[in-house]
Design a protein around this motif. Structure first.
Motif, PDB file in Angstrom:
ATOM      1  N   LEU A  22       0.799  -0.928  -0.074  1.00  0.00           N
ATOM      2  CA  LEU A  22       0.219   0.118   0.109  1.00  0.00           C
ATOM      3  C   LEU A  22       0.927   1.217   0.102  1.00  0.00           C
ATOM      4  O   LEU A  22       0.265   2.418  -0.275  1.00  0.00           O
ATOM      5  CB  LEU A  22      -0.780   0.041   1.157  1.00  0.00           C
ATOM      6  N   TYR A  25       0.786   3.702  -2.972  1.00  0.00           N
ATOM      7  CA  TYR A  25      -0.519   4.665  -3.079  1.00  0.00           C
ATOM      8  C   TYR A  25      -0.479   5.803  -1.970  1.00  0.00           C
ATOM      9  O   TYR A  25      -0.862   6.927  -2.304  1.00  0.00           O
ATOM     10  CB  TYR A  25      -1.604   3.710  -3.071  1.00  0.00           C
ATOM     11  N   GLU A  28       1.724   8.856  -2.738  1.00  0.00           N
ATOM     12  CA  GLU A  28       1.392   9.561  -3.996  1.00  0.00           C
ATOM     13  C   GLU A  28       0.889  11.140  -3.322  1.00  0.00           C
ATOM     14  O   GLU A  28       0.932  12.038  -3.947  1.00  0.00           O
ATOM     15  CB  GLU A  28       0.262   9.099  -4.489  1.00  0.00           C
ATOM     16  N   THR A 104      -6.992   7.880   1.435  1.00  0.00           N
ATOM     17  CA  THR A 104      -7.733   6.460   1.446  1.00  0.00           C
ATOM     18  C   THR A 104      -8.689   6.455   0.313  1.00  0.00           C
ATOM     19  O   THR A 104      -8.627   5.363  -0.259  1.00  0.00           O
ATOM     20  CB  THR A 104      -8.894   6.679   2.836  1.00  0.00           C
ATOM     21  N   ARG A 106      -8.624   7.633  -2.725  1.00  0.00           N
ATOM     22  CA  ARG A 106      -7.908   7.579  -4.096  1.00  0.00           C
ATOM     23  C   ARG A 106      -7.156   6.222  -3.793  1.00  0.00           C
ATOM     24  O   ARG A 106      -7.122   5.720  -4.828  1.00  0.00           O
ATOM     25  CB  ARG A 106      -6.933   8.661  -4.155  1.00  0.00           C
ATOM     26  N   THR A 107      -6.681   5.852  -2.792  1.00  0.00           N
ATOM     27  CA  THR A 107      -5.983   4.355  -2.832  1.00  0.00           C
ATOM     28  C   THR A 107      -7.122   3.332  -3.053  1.00  0.00           C
ATOM     29  O   THR A 107      -6.664   2.195  -3.965  1.00  0.00           O
ATOM     30  CB  THR A 107      -5.463   4.170  -1.280  1.00  0.00           C
ATOM     31  N   ARG A 110      -7.860   3.430  -6.791  1.00  0.00           N
ATOM     32  CA  ARG A 110      -6.686   2.888  -7.562  1.00  0.00           C
ATOM     33  C   ARG A 110      -6.643   1.306  -7.641  1.00  0.00           C
ATOM     34  O   ARG A 110      -6.581   0.759  -8.580  1.00  0.00           O
ATOM     35  CB  ARG A 110      -5.363   3.462  -7.197  1.00  0.00           C
ATOM     36  N   ILE A 111      -6.513   0.914  -6.331  1.00  0.00           N
ATOM     37  CA  ILE A 111      -6.696  -0.509  -6.324  1.00  0.00           C
ATOM     38  C   ILE A 111      -7.845  -1.211  -6.950  1.00  0.00           C
ATOM     39  O   ILE A 111      -7.746  -2.222  -7.352  1.00  0.00           O
ATOM     40  CB  ILE A 111      -6.217  -1.077  -4.614  1.00  0.00           C
ATOM     41  N   GLN A 114      -7.451  -1.282 -10.484  1.00  0.00           N
ATOM     42  CA  GLN A 114      -6.588  -2.230 -10.708  1.00  0.00           C
ATOM     43  C   GLN A 114      -6.860  -3.692 -10.928  1.00  0.00           C
ATOM     44  O   GLN A 114      -6.778  -4.471 -11.749  1.00  0.00           O
ATOM     45  CB  GLN A 114      -5.179  -2.203  -9.991  1.00  0.00           C
ATOM     46  N   THR A 143     -11.621  -3.610  -0.317  1.00  0.00           N
ATOM     47  CA  THR A 143     -11.568  -2.411  -0.301  1.00  0.00           C
ATOM     48  C   THR A 143     -11.973  -1.774   1.005  1.00  0.00           C
ATOM     49  O   THR A 143     -11.525  -0.670   1.326  1.00  0.00           O
ATOM     50  CB  THR A 143     -12.584  -1.896  -1.553  1.00  0.00           C
TER      51      THR A 143
END
Length: 596
Positions: A22, A25, A28, A104, A106-107, A110-111, A114, A143
């Motif tokens: 993590l 992320y 960033e 949190t 945005r992470t 993104r994940i 992905q 998530t």
């Protein structure tokens, strides 16, 4: 002061390595993280000040040495300071949450994206064996786990431990070792008990999650196959199977609830014992004059301040443990490697016309049961080749090999002389249009389902494709026309209507290679002829591979290949095959009699 102990799956051990996954992320948003941590420190400083201000307020009110005016002014000033400290504590905590919330969210985005992309990149084998309901729960838990982990680890575990050590130091410095030891021992006992009890109840929590996923998967699987359930009047059977899963879940929840009671009970006892000891010791010192009433209030306030987050620490530990396990489960999905991948030197396929060649192709799902055996044939540029034969002869498997859902075990398939394994999968599939035997539609409008063939197409282009697929008369009867929603998996449309939507979708894609896998199998004779005319019209000059059961639908093919048990039994034009008077001729005569 008690916080509810929530039910999560702790896993078998702390998966700290997940945090490394993590970190990229988190990094960033370095500035946001630093600002959030600064707010955290300021909030803790304000929090520690509150008991001291409270002590001075009580001592000021209790003092007999103060005059009347001082008795009023001094406490009011301290009360204002107390209010300000509480306000600043809340403000800094809110600022912390606001700043870190973006990190949190945005992470997770993104994940989540992905994982979604990765699942689409996995091979056909994975998706044939997966359980949609269970998979969706794994992603959902993953998530949610990221959200829990990033909030609690950064802003609860470390700050709470820091605050405990700070309070222990303050009590030791101001009131001696007794108070500090009581706090320290109770914290250690609470943490140790929470860890041991949590490890003990791990398997009970896991049983709940397994049962939950199983019942969810069972329900989704049954509802997705609604028509099949109705065809065979198996509503009671499906309900019984679902209830069996729910009964397992109920039993697991009961065990889980009992272990939760033991955990909460033990934690409550430790807190009660520590609280009683601290207050008793403080009361004795106030009684013998070595401590003021303000000191008694300060110690009580510190206890409240420590034990509330300490109790919360037990919940947070279980959440973090469960979150790490759930995140790892999601990252395990990301670790899965597709069996079909692009070669390092794979090139983009760019063509207007195409020639397909199957060279000594053999394929099996399991080595003991070969599906395709040493097949070779060519579909020349602009040619229409039909594959016919009984079910299970390997016709549709050849289509899966052409799309590279699987790679042939022996031999090769080429497009314009280039092996499929040397072409990127995306460009290969972009060059092929297919009307599958079983058309599955999205729960959207007819317009958008057809547009799926080319998401950049205009409404006019979509309507033209609909017209070529002879959907006009059907759509004209619908109150909402092309804006009619087709239902989940296209359940509101008949088989023939779904097939024509699929044909329109493929027409809109306008690919150089066309594949029709039993494209007219769900149509009546009248619709079939209309669709065959449309197919003939749109495939004119294109390389076409047609899979058919009814031989009458492929008599105009340039070449017909009769397959039997994974091998080519006969091949030639319709007239040539009839002249052979072999398997094809016998099958033709049988079907002609059936149609009379």
């Amino acid at each position: 002061m008690r916080h509810r102990n929530y039910e999560v799956e702790p896993g078998t051990g702390m998966k700290w390595h997940v945090i490394k996954l993590l970190l990229p992320y988190l990094l960033e948003f370095k500035k946001r993280v630093i600002l959030a941590l600064s707010c955290l420190v300021l909030a803790k400083v304000a929090s520690i000040m509150i008991p001291f201000v409270l002590k001075h307020i009580v001592d000021a009110l209790d003092s007999k040495a103060l005059g009347t005016e001082a008795l009023i002014i001094a406490p009011l000033g301290l009360v204002a300071a107390y209010g300000l400290a509480r306000f600043m504590n809340v403000v800094f905590n809110e600022l912390r949450d606001t700043l870190f919330g973006r990190v949190t969210e945005r992470t997770i985005r993104r994940i989540g994206l992905q994982t979604f992309k990765h699942l689409h990149n996995l091979d056909m084998d994975f998706h044939l064996n997966r359980r949609t309901g269970g998979l969706s729960r794994d992603i959902e838990r993953g998530t949610t786990g990221i959200n829990m982990l990033m909030r609690f680890l950064v802003f609860n575990i470390f700050p709470t431990l820091f605050e405990v050590l700070l309070v222990v130091g303050i009590l030791f410095y101001n009131y001696g070792i007794s108070f500090a030891l009581i706090i320290l021992i109770s914290v250690v006992a609470y943490v140790a008990y929470s860890i041991i009890a949590t490890e003990w109840r791990t398997r009970f929590v896991r049983e709940v999650n397994v049962a939950d996923s199983a019942s969810n998967s069972r329900a989704i699987d049954s509802l997705l196959n609604y028509e099949t359930v109705k065809y065979f009047t198996n509503e009671t059977y499906e309900s019984d199977r679902y209830d069996t899963n729910l009964a397992t879940w109920e039993q697991a929840k009961r065990k889980n609830r009992l272990t939760m009671f033991a955990l909460n009970g033990g934690q409550a006892f430790i807190i009660a014992a520590a609280t009683t000891s601290m207050l008793a010791l403080a009361a004795l010192r106030v009684a013998n004059g070595t401590m003021s009433i303000g000191d008694f209030v300060l110690i009580n306030a510190f206890m409240m301040q420590i034990f509330i987050p300490l109790n919360f620490l037990g919940f947070v530990y279980r959440e973090i443990k469960g979150s790490l396990a759930n995140i790892e489960q999601m990252f395990e999905l990301l670790k899965k490697k597709p069996k079909i991948t692009d070669a390092d030197d794979a090139t983009e396929l760019a063509l207007e016309n195409a020639e397909l060649e199957f060279n000594n192709v053999s394929f099996h799902y399991h080595s003991e049961r070969p599906i395709i055996k040493n097949i070779s044939f060519t579909v020349k540029e602009g040619q229409k080749v039909a594959l016919v034969g009984e079910s299970g002869s390997g016709k549709s498997t050849l289509v899966k090999l052409l799309f590279r859902f699987y790679d042939c075990n022996q031999g090769s398939i080429t497009v314009n002389g280039k092996d499929l394994r040397q072409i990127t999968q995306h460009s290969l599939r972009k060059a092929i249009g297919i009307v599958p035997q079983d058309t599955v539609l999205f729960n959207d409008t007819i317009l958008e389902n057809v547009r799926y063939g080319n998401v950049e197409a205009t409404d006019e282009e979509v309507l033209k494709a609909i017209s070529l697929a002879h959907l006009d008369s059907f759509i004209a009867e619908l109150p909402k026309g092309v804006l009619t929603t087709v239902g989940e998996r296209g359940l509101k449309l008949s088989g023939g209507e779904k097939q024509r939507v699929a044909i329109a979708r493929t027409i809109l894609k306008h690919p150089p290679i066309l594949v029709f896998d039993e494209a007219t199998s769900s149509l009546d004779s009248h619709s079939e002829q209309a669709i065959l005319e449309a197919i003939k019209e749109v495939s004119e000059g294109y390389t076409s591979l047609v899979i058919a059961h009814r031989l009458s639908t492929v008599v105009d093919a340039d070449k017909i290949i009769l397959m039997s048990h994974g091998e080519i039994a006969e091949e030639g034009s319709h007239e040539e095959l009839l002249a052979m008077n072999g398997q094809y001729a016998r099958l033709w005569h049988i079907q002609q009699k059936e149609s009379q």
